[in-house]
Scaffold this motif. Structure first.
Motif, PDB file in Angstrom:
ATOM      1  N   CYS A   1     126.600  78.071  61.996  1.00  0.00           N
ATOM      2  CA  CYS A   1     125.138  77.821  62.599  1.00  0.00           C
ATOM      3  C   CYS A   1     125.538  77.012  63.845  1.00  0.00           C
ATOM      4  O   CYS A   1     126.151  75.654  63.542  1.00  0.00           O
ATOM      5  N   PRO A   2     125.383  77.480  65.080  1.00  0.00           N
ATOM      6  CA  PRO A   2     125.631  76.661  66.120  1.00  0.00           C
ATOM      7  C   PRO A   2     124.565  75.427  66.297  1.00  0.00           C
ATOM      8  O   PRO A   2     124.907  74.280  66.817  1.00  0.00           O
ATOM      9  N   HIS A   3     123.381  75.557  65.835  1.00  0.00           N
ATOM     10  CA  HIS A   3     122.474  74.469  65.727  1.00  0.00           C
ATOM     11  C   HIS A   3     123.090  73.230  64.735  1.00  0.00           C
ATOM     12  O   HIS A   3     122.663  72.166  65.129  1.00  0.00           O
ATOM     13  N   CYS A   4     123.751  73.586  63.759  1.00  0.00           N
ATOM     14  CA  CYS A   4     124.266  72.706  62.843  1.00  0.00           C
ATOM     15  C   CYS A   4     125.497  71.973  63.478  1.00  0.00           C
ATOM     16  O   CYS A   4     125.524  70.703  63.301  1.00  0.00           O
TER      17      CYS A   4
ATOM     18  N   ALA B   1     126.039  65.364  67.585  1.00  0.00           N
ATOM     19  CA  ALA B   1     125.062  64.488  67.964  1.00  0.00           C
ATOM     20  C   ALA B   1     125.459  63.067  67.577  1.00  0.00           C
ATOM     21  O   ALA B   1     125.238  62.050  68.156  1.00  0.00           O
ATOM     22  N   PHE B   2     126.175  63.164  66.529  1.00  0.00           N
ATOM     23  CA  PHE B   2     126.711  61.799  65.568  1.00  0.00           C
ATOM     24  C   PHE B   2     128.257  61.361  66.267  1.00  0.00           C
ATOM     25  O   PHE B   2     128.391  60.326  65.814  1.00  0.00           O
ATOM     26  N   GLY B   3     128.409  62.405  67.029  1.00  0.00           N
ATOM     27  CA  GLY B   3     130.024  62.177  67.543  1.00  0.00           C
ATOM     28  C   GLY B   3     130.966  61.739  66.438  1.00  0.00           C
ATOM     29  O   GLY B   3     130.875  62.723  65.400  1.00  0.00           O
TER      30      GLY B   3
ATOM     31  N   THR C   1     118.416  72.152  58.022  1.00  0.00           N
ATOM     32  CA  THR C   1     117.064  71.575  57.423  1.00  0.00           C
ATOM     33  C   THR C   1     117.516  70.361  56.899  1.00  0.00           C
ATOM     34  O   THR C   1     118.429  70.046  56.165  1.00  0.00           O
ATOM     35  N   TRP C   2     116.650  69.430  57.301  1.00  0.00           N
ATOM     36  CA  TRP C   2     116.806  68.033  56.691  1.00  0.00           C
ATOM     37  C   TRP C   2     115.855  67.854  55.499  1.00  0.00           C
ATOM     38  O   TRP C   2     114.901  68.177  55.533  1.00  0.00           O
TER      39      TRP C   2
ATOM     40  N   ALA D   1     117.110  71.129  64.240  1.00  0.00           N
ATOM     41  CA  ALA D   1     117.970  70.091  64.757  1.00  0.00           C
ATOM     42  C   ALA D   1     117.150  68.861  65.299  1.00  0.00           C
ATOM     43  O   ALA D   1     116.117  69.151  65.980  1.00  0.00           O
ATOM     44  N   ARG D   2     117.463  67.675  65.056  1.00  0.00           N
ATOM     45  CA  ARG D   2     116.838  66.520  65.467  1.00  0.00           C
ATOM     46  C   ARG D   2     117.621  65.611  66.471  1.00  0.00           C
ATOM     47  O   ARG D   2     118.868  65.480  66.060  1.00  0.00           O
TER      48      ARG D   2
END
Length: 285
Positions: A216-219, A225-227, A260-261, A271-272
């Protein structure tokens, strides 16, 4: 036939070929970046070129480095094409005129590629701490270096002193530029990682879960985003083919899209940003 004539009829074509290869490569990676698609030959497990292309070092001023590479290779292709696609007589006249532009552009590109390979060898690591292998990075570095070498060897540099002095100036300018770039990157990463690391630990302690799939690219974008704190994200792999998959749990939770969170028993799809996650989970910082 003199060396300069031979160079003017053969070398421009070789330079053009390498420049087009670089343009194609970086153009493809730029498209996959904006489409959030997984490039070919990337594992999708955060251990290879996917980790490199999604790292904080993969952008400069908000623009992906692949796009900057595309522009650089494109400029070199235009210069080489202006010579290579002309008649042999015209090539002989035009070839010396692009010597310095190609020398400076490809030289700067080669030095910047060296900087990126340095990061690849000393900074970037997989979640398990292993070295990462990025075939696209190595191919681009070899391509840019090849252009620089061909241009250097293919011209009759009458003023050797000017060649050396310009080379020294180029190295000095790039050294200053790379020092500034590295400093800004490290400062931004330190701030982001400090917040990201604490947020990831907060997600763990509050039993928040991120459901996703390795392809999943969005995953991947969400983890990126968390580096370097991505390894701390409480991630659940839903695809049975993925590493440490928990497909049954995902089915039980009725996960329909990735990522999904799960926050306080509620499912939040998509994604958030880290700021949004902090607000949704009550993280105060």
């Amino acid at each position: 036939m003199t060396k300069s004539v031979v160079a003017a009829t053969k070398t421009p074509g070789l330079v053009l070929g390498l420049a087009l290869l670089g343009t194609t490569l970086t153009g493809y990676l730029t498209v996959t970046h904006y489409l959030q698609a997984q490039p070919l030959f990337c594992t999708g497990q955060g251990t290879g070129c996917d980790l490199v292309l999604n790292s904080e070092y993969a952008t400069l001023g908000g623009l992906p480095l692949t796009a900057l590479g595309f522009l650089t290779y494109g400029a070199l292709a235009l210069l080489a094409g202006w010579v290579a696609l002309a008649s042999p007589t015209v090539q002989t006249e035009r070839w010396p005129k692009i010597a310095w532009p190609v020398f400076l552009v490809s030289g700067a590109g080669t030095l910047f590629s060296g900087y990126l390979l340095f990061l690849l060898a000393t900074v970037l690591r997989s979640p398990t701490g292993d070295l990462v292998f990025c075939p696209y990075c190595l191919t681009s570095a070899a391509t840019m270096t090849g252009i620089w070498v061909l241009n250097l060897a293919g011209h009759s540099w009458e003023d050797g002193g000017k060649l050396w002095s310009n080379g020294v100036v180029l190295v000095a300018v790039m050294a200053v530029a790379l020092t500034v770039i590295r400093g800004e990157q490290e400062q931004a990463i330190a701030v982001n990682h400090s917040f990201a690391g604490q947020l990831a630990q907060h997600l763990q302690t509050t039993n928040v879960k991120m459901y996703g799939a390795f392809w999943c690219p969005h995953c991947r974008e969400q983890k990126a985003a968390f580096g370097e704190a991505a390894a701390l994200v409480p991630y659940v792999e839903c695809d049975p083919r993925g590493e440490k998959a928990q497909a049954a749990l995902c089915q039980t939770k009725n996960i329909r899209s990735y990522p999904t969170w799960e926050i306080d028993g509620q499912l939040v799809e998509g994604a958030r940003s880290l700021t949004d996650l902090a607000k949704l989970t009550g993280y105060q910082g």
